[in-house]
Each structure stands twice: as structure tokens, then as C-alpha cells.
Design an enzyme around this catalytic site. Structure first.
Site, short mmCIF file in Angstrom:
data_model
loop_
_atom_site.label_atom_id
_atom_site.label_comp_id
_atom_site.label_asym_id
_atom_site.label_seq_id
_atom_site.Cartn_x
_atom_site.Cartn_y
_atom_site.Cartn_z
N LYS A 54 -3.52 -5.73 -3.41
CA LYS A 54 -2.66 -6.90 -3.17
C LYS A 54 -3.39 -7.91 -2.29
CE LYS A 54 1.67 -4.42 -3.73
NZ LYS A 54 2.60 -3.46 -3.11
N GLN A 98 5.43 -2.00 2.26
CA GLN A 98 5.06 -1.06 1.21
C GLN A 98 5.94 0.19 1.27
OE1 GLN A 98 2.80 -1.74 -1.19
NE2 GLN A 98 3.00 0.25 -2.17
N ASP A 121 9.64 -9.02 -2.64
CA ASP A 121 9.94 -7.85 -3.48
C ASP A 121 11.30 -7.99 -4.17
OD1 ASP A 121 8.11 -5.72 -3.67
OD2 ASP A 121 8.49 -5.11 -1.60
N1 GUN Z 1 5.61 0.82 -3.76
C1 GUN Z 1 5.37 0.93 -5.09
N2 GUN Z 1 5.73 -0.21 -5.72
C2 GUN Z 1 6.19 -1.04 -4.77
C3 GUN Z 1 6.69 -2.37 -4.82
O1 GUN Z 1 6.80 -3.01 -5.88
N3 GUN Z 1 7.06 -2.90 -3.63
C4 GUN Z 1 6.96 -2.21 -2.47
N4 GUN Z 1 7.37 -2.81 -1.35
N5 GUN Z 1 6.51 -0.97 -2.39
C5 GUN Z 1 6.12 -0.40 -3.55
#
Ligand code: GUN
Length: 300
Positions: A54, A98, A121
Site C-alpha cells: 500500500k 490494518q 476503508d
Molecule cells: N486486512 C485485509 N484486508 C483489509 C482491508 O481491506 N482493510 C483493512 N483495514 N485491513 C485489511
């Protein structure tokens, strides 16, 4: 007739290029650089890979990337203080904590502490409510990516029969709301659904998000249907050598591709769209925060 393969990798690259173009314009015309903060608590190896990826892509599209790592032992208070700091930081337009968090931390509490306007998100309860009531929400990245691919494949989705397999908060439920918003007739199927093959057979659109390798069979698919496979499952692949594994989706690709009109592969389908949509959401959040028009085609 074999299905069209929806190339998520190429689609995601186009979305990122569009985002990069808009970021360059924001910076040159308005002196604004969108910023994304990612918070990682602990040492989960998969999460570390996602967070690194990311950060790299955030920088590639010209945004500012802020990475915050807290130890596994961080307290809820420490994490909430960090979120509060990021909420108040004008350089930060998007915040992502995350998941999964270590067991001693309450994910709902932490997510609901994020400023909803920065919740890229789309997990904050206020964004969930906004999406459900057709108000402009931050939309969860994976379902948004699925929707962009479906719109690209079909144009209008109005009146189509859609089945979403899986009822998770992250994919199934928001996908239901997005498809309903496009005027599809939507069924949400799950582990207790009776006669799933029959339910899938009537669908023009199938979105599979259950996390069970190869569960949806080709002979369940209506001829010409569009199949979006959200599953990313690692299975043993002895044919590749001892101890080898490979990734497969929730849909049995080879048989489904014989029947479907269009289908996403795994890997290289929905997966790459998730981070592309995270960047798109960060751009959207930045535009909204500054009273500027939202990027076209990247929101609902
Ligand atoms: N962990 C796995 N996928 C995601 C996501 O799309 N957002 C977040 N915050 N954590 C994740």
C-alpha cells in the site's frame, strides 16, 4: 464459447493512472497533496506485506504516505491516541488501520474512532449507514473494485439478477448495497442457503466471496453470466512439485470460464483492484475535504 477474462491487473493499473493524473492536477493547481496514513499493530506477516505494498503504490501515484507501526503489545489507549492525532492532521486525508488487530484490541471501537470523512476503508458505522441509505459514503475497497469491473463489463446493471455469495461486513453486505444501488435484483447467499446451485443458476451476475476454494462449479453458472471471484485461497499444488502451493478463487475457474460471459481470474482479478480503490478513496476523501469535485467514475 469461452468467457472474456476480466484483467483486474490491467484495470487496476488504469485506475491508478487516473488517480495519479488527478493527484498531479490537485498538486499543481491547488497545492494539495492527498495523504494516506496506514497503521499496523503487531507483526502479522501477511499484514506487513499488504502495508508495504500500500505504501509503495501510494507514493507511486504521487500521494503522501504515512506509515505508523505499533508493537503487538500496544494498548487500546495508545492506538486511539494515534487515530485521534491522524484525525486532526490536515496532511492526512485517509486513515487505514490494518486488520486483523491483535486479540486484546477491539476493532469496532478503533474503526469507529476514525473520522468517517477519512475512513477510506468504508468500515466506520457511519459510512456503512450512508452506503445503506444511498448517501455519499466512503465505500469499502474490494466491493468498489468489483462494482467498477461490473460497470465496465455491462454498462448499466439495471434490472439484472445478481447473487452475492457471502455475507461478510467487508465484502458481502456492502456488495449487496452497491448492486441494489445499481438497481439489480440482489440475493445474498451464505452457508445456510438451501440449494445454492439453483440460486446461482438464475444470476446474470455472480459475486463469490466465501473463502472456500473452487466451491462454485461451472455447471452452476448461467450461460453468459458475469462472474466476479473475490476469493483468494492458497491450496496444495503437488503437480508443481513437493510442498508447492497455488492460489485459487472461490469459483472453479476452468469449468466456469466455459459457460460464463466474463470472469475474473485468481490471481489477477479482484485482488489488484483493492489497493487501486484504496487510492481512489483517498483521492475522493481529499477532494471532499477541500470542497473540490470528486474524481469521475471512481465513486458511486
Ligand atoms: N486486512 C485485509 N484486508 C483489509 C482491508 O481491506 N482493510 C483493512 N483495514 N485491513 C485489511
Amino acid at each position: 464459447m469461452a468467457a472474456t477474462i476480466i484483467d483486474g491487473k490491467a484495470f487496476a493499473a488504469r485506475v491508478r493512472a487516473q488517480v495519479a493524473g488527478q493527484v498531479a492536477r490537485l498538486t499543481s493547481e491547488h497545492g494539495i497533496t492527498p495523504g494516506l496514513a496506514v497503521v499496523l499493530v503487531g507483526e502479522d506477516p501477511a499484514s506487513q506485506v499488504y502495508v508495504r505494498s500500500k505504501g509503495k503504490m501510494t507514493i507511486e501515484v504521487g500521494m503522501a504516505s504515512f506509515e505508523h507501526r505499533l508493537p503487538e503489545t500496544a494498548t487500546e489507549g495508545e492506538l486511539l491516541d494515534l487515530v485521534d492525532c491522524l484525525n486532526k492532521d490536515d496532511q492526512v486525508h485517509g486513515i487505514l488501520v490494518q486488520l486483523p488487530l491483535p486479540d486484546h484490541l477491539n476493532s469496532n471501537l478503533v474503526i469507529n474512532a476514525i473520522d468517517p470523512a477519512k475512513d477510506v476503508d468504508g468500515f466506520h458505522i457511519s459510512n456503512v449507514g450512508r452506503l445503506g441509505t444511498g448517501q455519499n459514503a466512503m465505500v469499502p475497497c474490494t466491493p468498489l473494485g468489483c462494482l467498477l469491473m461490473l460497470r465496465d463489463t455491462h454498462g448499466s446493471l439495471s434490472g439484472l439478477d445478481a447473487v452475492v455469495i457471502g455475507r461478510s461486513n467487508i465484502v458481502g453486505k456492502p456488495m449487496f448495497n452497491l448492486l441494489l444501488g445499481e438497481s439489480c435484483t440482489v440475493t445474498v447467499a451464505h452457508s445456510r442457503t438451501k440449494d445454492l446451485p439453483k440460486v446461482v443458476r438464475r444470476a446474470d451476475i455472480v459475486v463469490a466471496a466465501v473463502g472456500r476454494p473452487n466451491m462454485v462449479k461451472g455447471n452452476w453458472i448461467k450461460p453468459g453470466a458475469t462472474v466476479i471471484d473475490v476469493g483468494i485461497n492458497r491450496i496444495d499444488a503437488p503437480e508443481r512439485g513437493e510442498g508447492k502451493t497455488r492460489l485459487v478463487g472461490d469459483v472453479e475457474f476452468d469449468s466456469a470460464a466455459q459457460v460464463a460471459g466474463a470472469i475474473t481470474p485468481v490471481p489477477g482479478g479482484v485482488g489488484p483492484m483493492t489497493i487501486a480503490c484504496l487510492l481512489a478513496n483517498t483521492l475522493t476523501a481529499c477532494c471532499r475535504a477541500n470542497g473540490l469535485p470528486e474524481p469521475e467514475g471512481l465513486t458511486v
